[in-house]
Scaffold this active site. Structure first.
Site, short mmCIF file in Angstrom:
data_model
loop_
_atom_site.label_atom_id
_atom_site.label_comp_id
_atom_site.label_asym_id
_atom_site.label_seq_id
_atom_site.Cartn_x
_atom_site.Cartn_y
_atom_site.Cartn_z
N GLY A 292 51.75 38.95 7.63
CA GLY A 292 52.40 37.77 8.19
C GLY A 292 52.37 36.67 7.14
O GLY A 292 53.37 36.34 6.51
N ARG A 293 51.15 36.18 6.89
CA ARG A 293 50.98 35.03 6.00
C ARG A 293 51.56 35.26 4.61
O ARG A 293 52.18 34.39 4.03
CB ARG A 293 49.49 34.69 5.88
CG ARG A 293 49.22 33.36 5.23
CD ARG A 293 47.73 33.11 5.06
NE ARG A 293 46.92 33.59 6.13
CZ ARG A 293 46.41 32.83 7.11
NH1 ARG A 293 46.63 31.54 7.12
NH2 ARG A 293 45.66 33.37 8.05
N CYS A 363 45.24 11.33 20.20
CA CYS A 363 44.06 10.59 20.62
C CYS A 363 42.80 11.46 20.63
O CYS A 363 42.18 11.64 21.69
CB CYS A 363 44.31 9.98 21.97
SG CYS A 363 45.69 8.86 21.88
N GLU A 364 42.46 12.03 19.52
CA GLU A 364 41.14 12.64 19.36
C GLU A 364 40.85 12.75 17.87
O GLU A 364 41.77 12.85 17.05
CB GLU A 364 41.04 13.99 20.07
CG GLU A 364 41.99 15.07 19.61
CD GLU A 364 41.71 16.40 20.33
OE1 GLU A 364 42.13 16.51 21.49
OE2 GLU A 364 41.08 17.29 19.73
#
Ligand code: LLP
Length: 445
Positions: A292-293, A363-364
């Site tokens: 894949g990669r 927001c984390e």
């Protein structure tokens, strides 16, 4: 990709060979199209892939393994856009799938079913049914329980199921723990010691056609030794099964071949091919690999605009309009991808460190791409580009924080087009229109 805590920004060394080049004024071009032009037309953030680079990668890998007659099935999960798949399918590439959804994509991209391998540890009955009806090349089965279900579906459909057993050879792929898949305690595959009995029992079932064995030991593998170990173990098993009187026609050697970047060199293709030849080349089996990669990773970038620059503890922070929902790898695996500025880096204030932290708007705190050196003074409105994200980038994107699903663009020479339009909040709200209430059919008591 590297886990170093700070990554040097470097000009791409092998610009001439790569599809991502610096043109006039140092501005980045995807093949022959300026990235900032795509940004003007499509908006940011967007993934951009090179069709030419994909074709080249396929041709290079194909040529490298040709001597052992290896066929290639692209692991659809790495980059599942059907336009990317179609580009590969047209070159003759097969597909490795792990769900009914991926099968639909592979078929929609024009892959002949006889070039599709169905892997995965948790195939549903419906998926197995669909795969047999479609006539896939083989199912890689990962447990006795799965084998029983495949046999039942084969009976129902009256279609004999071509089966390879996925072997767990207990080999450490020497990669990130979360993408290591063949150690003894892994959820994947069948312990190597259990294969002979299972293969023998399965060979006696008329609904099943035992065609061979499969293995996949992990992903982003840079040291090729684990491949040698796994495939040698596989070869030993083939000899043992044949001694026991069973036929083993095919071997699926899995994916996992890693890619390098400007920091680490990638594995040598010739060495990879030589290991295949040395370990399983003389068995007379039909061989395939499932990269894949390696095929798509270096063929894609993610372009994003800087929204704001602020300071935190003396370090400039660039808040960009891409976030962990668009590119999960840094948050999930602490992965690092090279970052490029669109144009030459601006000088920094004398006496300041040339370091910039890049974060997204989510927001984390895990929505943080990390600190990068050498980007110079970054300003709002700049285009920043993450390199080597053509695998497990867009394919893993989501709409977390009710953000748009990122757009994808394919460049081919002098042309580009959007191959996945940005999915907007209007699309998301559409899916959330409530259906009629259901009530309990047979209330108790
Ligand atoms: N075959 C099977 C059965 C697989 O499970 C995988 C990947 C492949 C082939 C392709 O592996 P590759 O050649 O791409 O290394 N999301 C992670 C990677 C997960 C890989 C899962 N399986 C990441 O972003 O690094």
């Amino acid at each position: 990709m590297t886990d170093a805590s700070t990554l040097s920004h470097m000009n791409i060394k092998d610009m001439s060979r790569r599809w991502l080049k610096r043109g006039e004024g140092g501005r980045l071009h995807a093949e022959n199209i300026p990235l900032h032009h795509i940004a003007d037309v499509v908006g940011t953030p967007f993934y951009c892939y090179s069709a030419g680079a994909l074709r080249d990668n396929y041709a290079r890998l194909k040529a490298a393994v040709a001597a052992s007659g290896v066929s290639i099935c692209f692991a659809v999960k790495a980059c599942s856009n059907i336009n990317i798949l179609a580009e590969l399918a047209r070159q003759g590439c097969g597909m490795d799938i792990v769900s009914g959804g991926e099968m639909a994509r592979a078929l929609a991209a024009g892959t002949p079913p006889e070039r599709i391998i169905f892997s995965g540890v948790g195939k549903t009955r419906a998926e197995i049914h669909g795969a047999l009806e479609a006539g896939v090349y083989q199912l890689n089965v990962e447990s006795q329980a799965e084998l029983d279900i495949v046999a039942a579906v084969a009976r129902e459909t009256q279609i004999r199921a071509p089966i390879a057993l996925r072997v767990n050879p207990d080999v450490d792929a020497l990669t990130h723990a979360k993408i290591t898949t063949a150690k003894k305690d892994s959820k994947f595959g069948i312990a190597i010691g259990e294969i002979p009995a299972l293969y023998a029992a399965a060979s006696a079932r008329p609904e099943l056609r035992m065609v061979g064995l499969a293995v996949h030991i992990g992903s982003q593998i840079l040291d090729l030794t684990p491949f040698r170990d796994a495939w040698s173990a596989l070869a030993g098993l083939v000899r043992r099964l044949r001694d026991d009187g069973f036929s083993v026609e095919r071997l699926d050697l899995g994916g996992g071949l890693g890619i390098g970047d400007d920091i680490q060199a990638g594995p040598d293709l010739a060495e990879y091919a030589a290991i295949i030849a040395a370990t399983v080349g003389d068995l007379g089996c039909k061989l395939n690999i499932e990269p894949g990669r390696w095929l798509s990773g270096r063929t894609g970038v993610l372009a994003s605009e800087v929204l704001y620059v602020k300071q935190s503890a003396g370090t400039p922070i660039a808040v960009i309009d891409a976030a962990m929902n668009d590119l999960m790898r840094p948050a999930l695996y602490s992965a690092r991808h090279p970052v490029l500025t669109d144009g030459p880096a601006r000088a920094v204030e004398p006496g300041s460190d040339d370091v910039c932290r890049i974060v997204g708007p989510i927001c984390e705190s895990s929505d943080d791409f990390g600190k990068y050196e050498g980007l110079g003074t970054v300003l709002a409105g700049d285009l920043l580009v993450f390199d080597n994200v053509g695998a497990y980038g867009a394919a893993m994107s989501s709409t977390y924080n009710s953000r748009d699903l990122v757009a994808e663009v394919l460049v081919d020479g002098e042309r580009f087009r959007v191959v996945r339009r940005r999915a907007t909040i209007a699309d998301a709200l559409q899916l959330e229109q409530p259906e009629a209430w259901h009530s309990k059919k047979n209330p108790v008591g």
